[in-house]
Motif scaffolding. Structure first.
Motif, PDB file in Angstrom:
ATOM      1  N   TRP A 266       6.397  11.827  14.659  1.00 19.74           N
ATOM      2  CA  TRP A 266       5.693  11.450  13.424  1.00 19.74           C
ATOM      3  C   TRP A 266       4.560  10.603  13.904  1.00 19.74           C
ATOM      4  CZ3 TRP A 266       6.046   6.203  13.397  1.00 19.74           C
ATOM      5  CH2 TRP A 266       7.177   5.632  14.069  1.00 19.74           C
ATOM      6  N   ASP A 267       3.594  10.241  12.994  1.00 19.49           N
ATOM      7  CA  ASP A 267       2.528   9.228  13.677  1.00 19.49           C
ATOM      8  C   ASP A 267       2.213   8.567  12.393  1.00 19.49           C
ATOM      9  OD1 ASP A 267       0.857   7.837  15.091  1.00 19.49           O
ATOM     10  OD2 ASP A 267      -0.811   9.252  14.629  1.00 19.49           O
ATOM     11  N   CYS A 268       1.550   8.823  11.243  1.00 19.69           N
ATOM     12  CA  CYS A 268       0.916   8.115  10.153  1.00 19.69           C
ATOM     13  C   CYS A 268       1.941   7.480   9.325  1.00 19.69           C
ATOM     14  CB  CYS A 268      -0.153   8.573   9.762  1.00 19.69           C
ATOM     15  SG  CYS A 268       0.443  10.287   8.535  1.00 19.69           S
ATOM     16  N   ARG A 269       3.132   8.346   9.070  1.00 19.99           N
ATOM     17  CA  ARG A 269       3.841   8.017   7.912  1.00 19.99           C
ATOM     18  C   ARG A 269       3.412   7.912   6.512  1.00 19.99           C
ATOM     19  NH1 ARG A 269       9.053   6.777  11.083  1.00 19.99           N
ATOM     20  NH2 ARG A 269      10.341   6.491   9.247  1.00 19.99           N
ATOM     21  N   GLY A 271       1.450  10.794   5.106  1.00 20.68           N
ATOM     22  CA  GLY A 271       1.026  12.206   4.886  1.00 20.68           C
ATOM     23  C   GLY A 271      -0.307  12.557   5.158  1.00 20.68           C
ATOM     24  N   GLU A 272      -0.896  12.096   6.436  1.00 18.81           N
ATOM     25  CA  GLU A 272      -1.986  12.520   6.980  1.00 18.81           C
ATOM     26  C   GLU A 272      -2.258  13.318   8.074  1.00 18.81           C
ATOM     27  OE1 GLU A 272      -4.373   8.431   4.825  1.00 18.81           O
ATOM     28  OE2 GLU A 272      -4.464   8.758   6.865  1.00 18.81           O
ATOM     29  N   CYS A 273      -1.258  13.047   8.883  1.00 24.28           N
ATOM     30  CA  CYS A 273      -1.449  13.656  10.198  1.00 24.28           C
ATOM     31  C   CYS A 273      -0.857  15.178  10.292  1.00 24.28           C
ATOM     32  CB  CYS A 273      -0.941  12.784  11.266  1.00 24.28           C
ATOM     33  SG  CYS A 273       0.576  12.548  11.420  1.00 24.28           S
ATOM     34  N   GLY A 274       0.390  15.187   9.557  1.00 20.72           N
ATOM     35  CA  GLY A 274       0.926  16.314   9.661  1.00 20.72           C
ATOM     36  C   GLY A 274       1.988  16.536  10.887  1.00 20.72           C
ATOM     37  N   CYS A 276       4.860  15.266  11.303  1.00 25.70           N
ATOM     38  CA  CYS A 276       6.117  15.080  10.783  1.00 25.70           C
ATOM     39  C   CYS A 276       6.595  16.539  10.090  1.00 25.70           C
ATOM     40  CB  CYS A 276       6.450  14.234   9.825  1.00 25.70           C
ATOM     41  SG  CYS A 276       5.371  14.163   8.291  1.00 25.70           S
ATOM     42  N   CYS A 308       7.474  12.919   5.812  1.00 24.00           N
ATOM     43  CA  CYS A 308       7.560  11.347   5.887  1.00 24.00           C
ATOM     44  C   CYS A 308       7.180  10.971   4.427  1.00 24.00           C
ATOM     45  CB  CYS A 308       6.210  10.874   6.738  1.00 24.00           C
ATOM     46  SG  CYS A 308       4.605  11.353   6.623  1.00 24.00           S
TER      47      CYS A 308
HETATM   48  S1  FES Z   1       3.797  11.415   9.699  1.00 27.67           S
HETATM   49 FE1  FES Z   1       1.628  11.917   9.362  1.00 27.67          FE
HETATM   50  S2  FES Z   1       2.093  13.344   7.852  1.00 27.67           S
HETATM   51 FE2  FES Z   1       4.090  12.493   8.081  1.00 27.67          FE
END
Ligand code: FES
Ligand code: FES
Ligand code: FE2
Lengths: 327, 369
Positions: A266-269, A271-274, A276, A308
């Protein structure tokens, strides 16, 4: 223009806390390491929720000129994942850990016109932006939508400062936002900033795309904490590894999977980066997509989710289960 | 009382217009990579000719956008994974996904085309008022003509400002062209406002040095005899110095305002800090006589280019000596009055931005942008 994703942690002391509405509390914090507070910035706060260390993002509503004293607004939703309760319990004198201001939602200069659209507590991200647009003499409007006036924070301040440039849309009073009309009324060359519940953001995005408007002119802030449905408990299974977890209403699917020992990326947690993304193998119930990563077409396909933020909701009378493959 | 610290490396204000390039250097054939005031930029023009300055680092993995491709009327595409941005730095498409990450953008900086230059503002964009661009009207005014070049000088920008604010160095650095001993012997007058500094010097009834003799003969064929010579150095914050220079037949009234019996040039200099130890030094020599002669324009450009080559050699040697002797300080002389007022103005600009005189260490200096 601060576009900073570099996290620098600091301490802060709560100096004031008061309810603005039955659901929104304003918390003022004096930070140890003050710096410039640009419009649209947020801070991440470290919290201990149900015994576990976690973090939550809150927009900075306003700040003193030297950036020493910042104000956050905390919204307690029925679906709150527990962060709000911890924040609401803070009292003057309490210490907490927070980042220096971070900016994923910068207000960019240079557009011909601006429209800020806030739904509910989304107004917290917009208060500073609106003030800054006013200060620089920009052509702007603020649309603020809510369920009923007593639940809408900062209305008086906004009316006093922005006068005619502010329009209020109150569902109880029959003046709800008509999104198609709003989008139609926005002239080309306008930059639109939206912050609020996922329904509002999705609806605006859908109208925007349907009309073929330039994607770059539509900017959205999401902390991934609102959905189409109330959060419910559900079960997630990873057949390939035999992992099974119950996802509590106040917990994300990603958190539950991590706690169950799944190795997650994951990265952004929010819902932006996809990153996860999980693939859906089997589903009892419906997916409540709370991300801004997938297009409407992809959401309708019900085959992937950003774990996330997104959740599963039960079919009538049943219990919700999702079987997935992780990446 | 403010004591001006003669910092050997002076930091540069960010809330200021700096020249990023000559207008002809920015186009659609090639994206120009240039660092202005510590900020690497990708410079290009939209199809309708507007100059654009974007941060030269893609939002995704910071690949330099200047190595990318121009697409459509205004977009630029990252050379690495193909993310595209519009002229304001907003992402317009992402590879392999149907949506755009809401935080995706690269900073875009305010740009103005003026006086044959592309000016960029790398500080707080809300303060970027085009009226703050220093007056260099001789660059485009029909009463003047000329041309210039850019020097990439391996030194802190302040050393160049010092060089231009005190022209006594001409006697020693430029002895074969414009130098003469009267430079050190004549009096000079320094004055200043909150944002400008002027140093004025007149040399009465002297021999014209070779450069000026040639110019006189361009206007007055066969001229010989003595001249009155002037240098009026005009600094405008943060780093533009326009120097009114010339000579006139001695005793014909030039000091009183009648320059008809002389030749007048303007040395237009504007210095753009690149890093703490390098600068872009844009200059042009503009004249107001024999406007039609491209020959004279080219001769003057090449002549001044040779003279400025001597400055460049000195400036780079000076910076090397400063770096090689970190424990030695600067001292000041009376001839430094103009340069010291420039420093005072720059220190106040830095203070107003909440910053110190000395440039921050190289790494981590601008994490927050
Ligand atoms: S961690 Fe980025 S969309 Fe879920
Ligand atoms: S670095 Fe630019 S698209 Fe990946
Ligand atoms: Fe020189």
């Amino acid at each position: 223009m601060a576009v900073s994703r570099t996290e620098v942690w600091q301490g802060g002391t709560v100096v004031a806390s008061r309810a603005l509405t039955p659901e929104i509390r304003r918390i003022e914090i004096e930070v140890d390491d003050p710096g410039p507070v640009d419009p649209g910035v947020h801070v991440d706060v470290r919290l201990t929720i149900a015994g576990e260390r976690d973090r939550r993002s809150y927009s900075i509503v306003d700040a003193t000129d030297d950036g020493r004293r910042i104000a956050l607004s905390v919204y307690t939703s029925p679906a709150s994942r527990g962060g709000a309760a911890v924040m609401n319990a803070l009292a003057p004198g309490d210490r907490l850990e927070l980042t220096r201001p971070l900016n994923d939602f910068p207000l960019r200069p240079g557009a011909d016109r601006y429209v800020l659209i806030a739904g509910g507590v989304g107004i917290t991200a917009m208060v500073g932006m609106a003030a800054s647009l006013r200060a620089r003499g920009a052509d702007y409007r603020v649309l603020y939508a809510g369920r009923s006036r007593p639940l809408m924070a900062y209305v008086d301040d906004l009316q006093r400062i922005h006068g005619e440039r502010l329009s209020l849309h109150v569902r109880d009073e029959g003046t709800s936002l008509s999104i198609p009309a709003v989008v139609d009324g926005i002239p080309p060359g306008t930059e639109v900033y939206v912050c609020g519940p996922i329904r509002l953001m999705d609806a605006i995005r859908r109208e925007w795309m349907r009309r073929g408007r330039p994607v770059a002119d539509l900017r959205m802030e999401t902390f991934g904490n609102s959905g189409w449905f109330d959060a419910q408990e559900f079960t997630v299974r990873i057949p390939a590894t035999g992992i099974e977890a119950r996802v509590r209403p106040n917990q994300s699917m990603l958190e539950a999977l991590e706690a169950a020992g799944a190795d997650m990326m994951w990265d952004c947690r929010k819902g932006e980066c996809g990153l996860c993304e999980v693939r859906v193998l089997g589903l009892e119930g419906d997916i409540d997509h709370r991300d801004v990563f997938y297009s409407e077409r992809q959401k309708d396909a019900r085959s992937k989710m950003c774990c996330c933020v997104s959740r599963v909701v039960a079919p009538a009378g049943g219990s919700a289960v999702v079987e997935i493959v992780t990446s | 009382m403010q004591q001006t610290v003669t910092a050997k490396l002076l930091d540069h204000p960010r809330n200021a217009w700096y020249v990023a390039a000559w207008d002809h250097e920015v186009g659609r054939k090639k994206i120009l990579a240039r660092t202005v005031a510590g900020r690497p930029l990708a410079l290009y023009r939209t199809e309708d000719g507007r100059a654009v300055a974007l941060a030269d680092a893609c939002w995704h993995r910071l690949a330099p956008l200047s190595q990318g491709t121009l697409m459509g009327p205004e977009d630029i595409r990252c050379p690495y994974h193909g993310i595209t941005y519009d002229a304001r730095g907003r992402c317009t498409s992402m590879p392999a996904q149907e949506t755009i990450n809401p935080s995706a953008l690269v900073p875009s900086f305010p740009v103005v085309d003026r006086y044959r230059y592309v000016w960029v503002w790398v500080g707080d964009p809300a303060l970027a008022d085009p009226d703050l661009i220093p007056d260099m009207h001789q660059m485009t005014d029909a009463a003047w003509t000329g041309d210039g070049l850019t020097i990439h000088a391996p030194c802190n920008y302040q050393l160049i400002l010092d060089n231009l604010m005190d022209l006594t160095h001409e006697e020693f650095v430029h002895s074969s062209s414009i130098g003469q001993k009267e430079l050190s012997e004549s009096e000079f007058v320094t004055s200043h406002t909150d944002t400008t500094v002027t140093v004025e010097r007149w040399m009465h009834d002297i021999e014209a040095p070779p450069f000026w003799l040639k110019n006189m003969r361009d206007k007055f064929p066969g001229f010989s005899g003595r001249v009155d010579r002037w240098q009026i150095i005009h600094f405008e914050a943060p780093s533009t110095i326009c120097i009114d220079v010339g000579v006139a037949k001695a005793g014909t009234g030039a000091p009183e305002g009648d320059r008809s019996q002389g030749v007048n040039g303007y040395v237009m200099n504007t210095i753009t800090p690149e890093t703490a130890r390098s600068s872009h030094y844009f200059w042009s020599f503009q004249r107001n006589y024999r406007l039609d002669s491209q020959l004279i324009t080219t001769q003057l450009r090449d002549g001044v280019h040779g003279v400025f080559g001597e400055d460049e050699a000195m400036l780079s040697a000076q910076q090397a000596a400063i770096d090689a002797n970190p424990d030695y300080e600067f001292y000041s002389l009376n001839i430094d009055a103009g340069g010291m007022w420039v420093r005072r103005i720059l220190e106040r600009m830095l203070l107003a931005e909440g910053r110190d005189h000395a440039p921050a260490p190289r790494r981590g200096a601008q994490l927050v942008r």
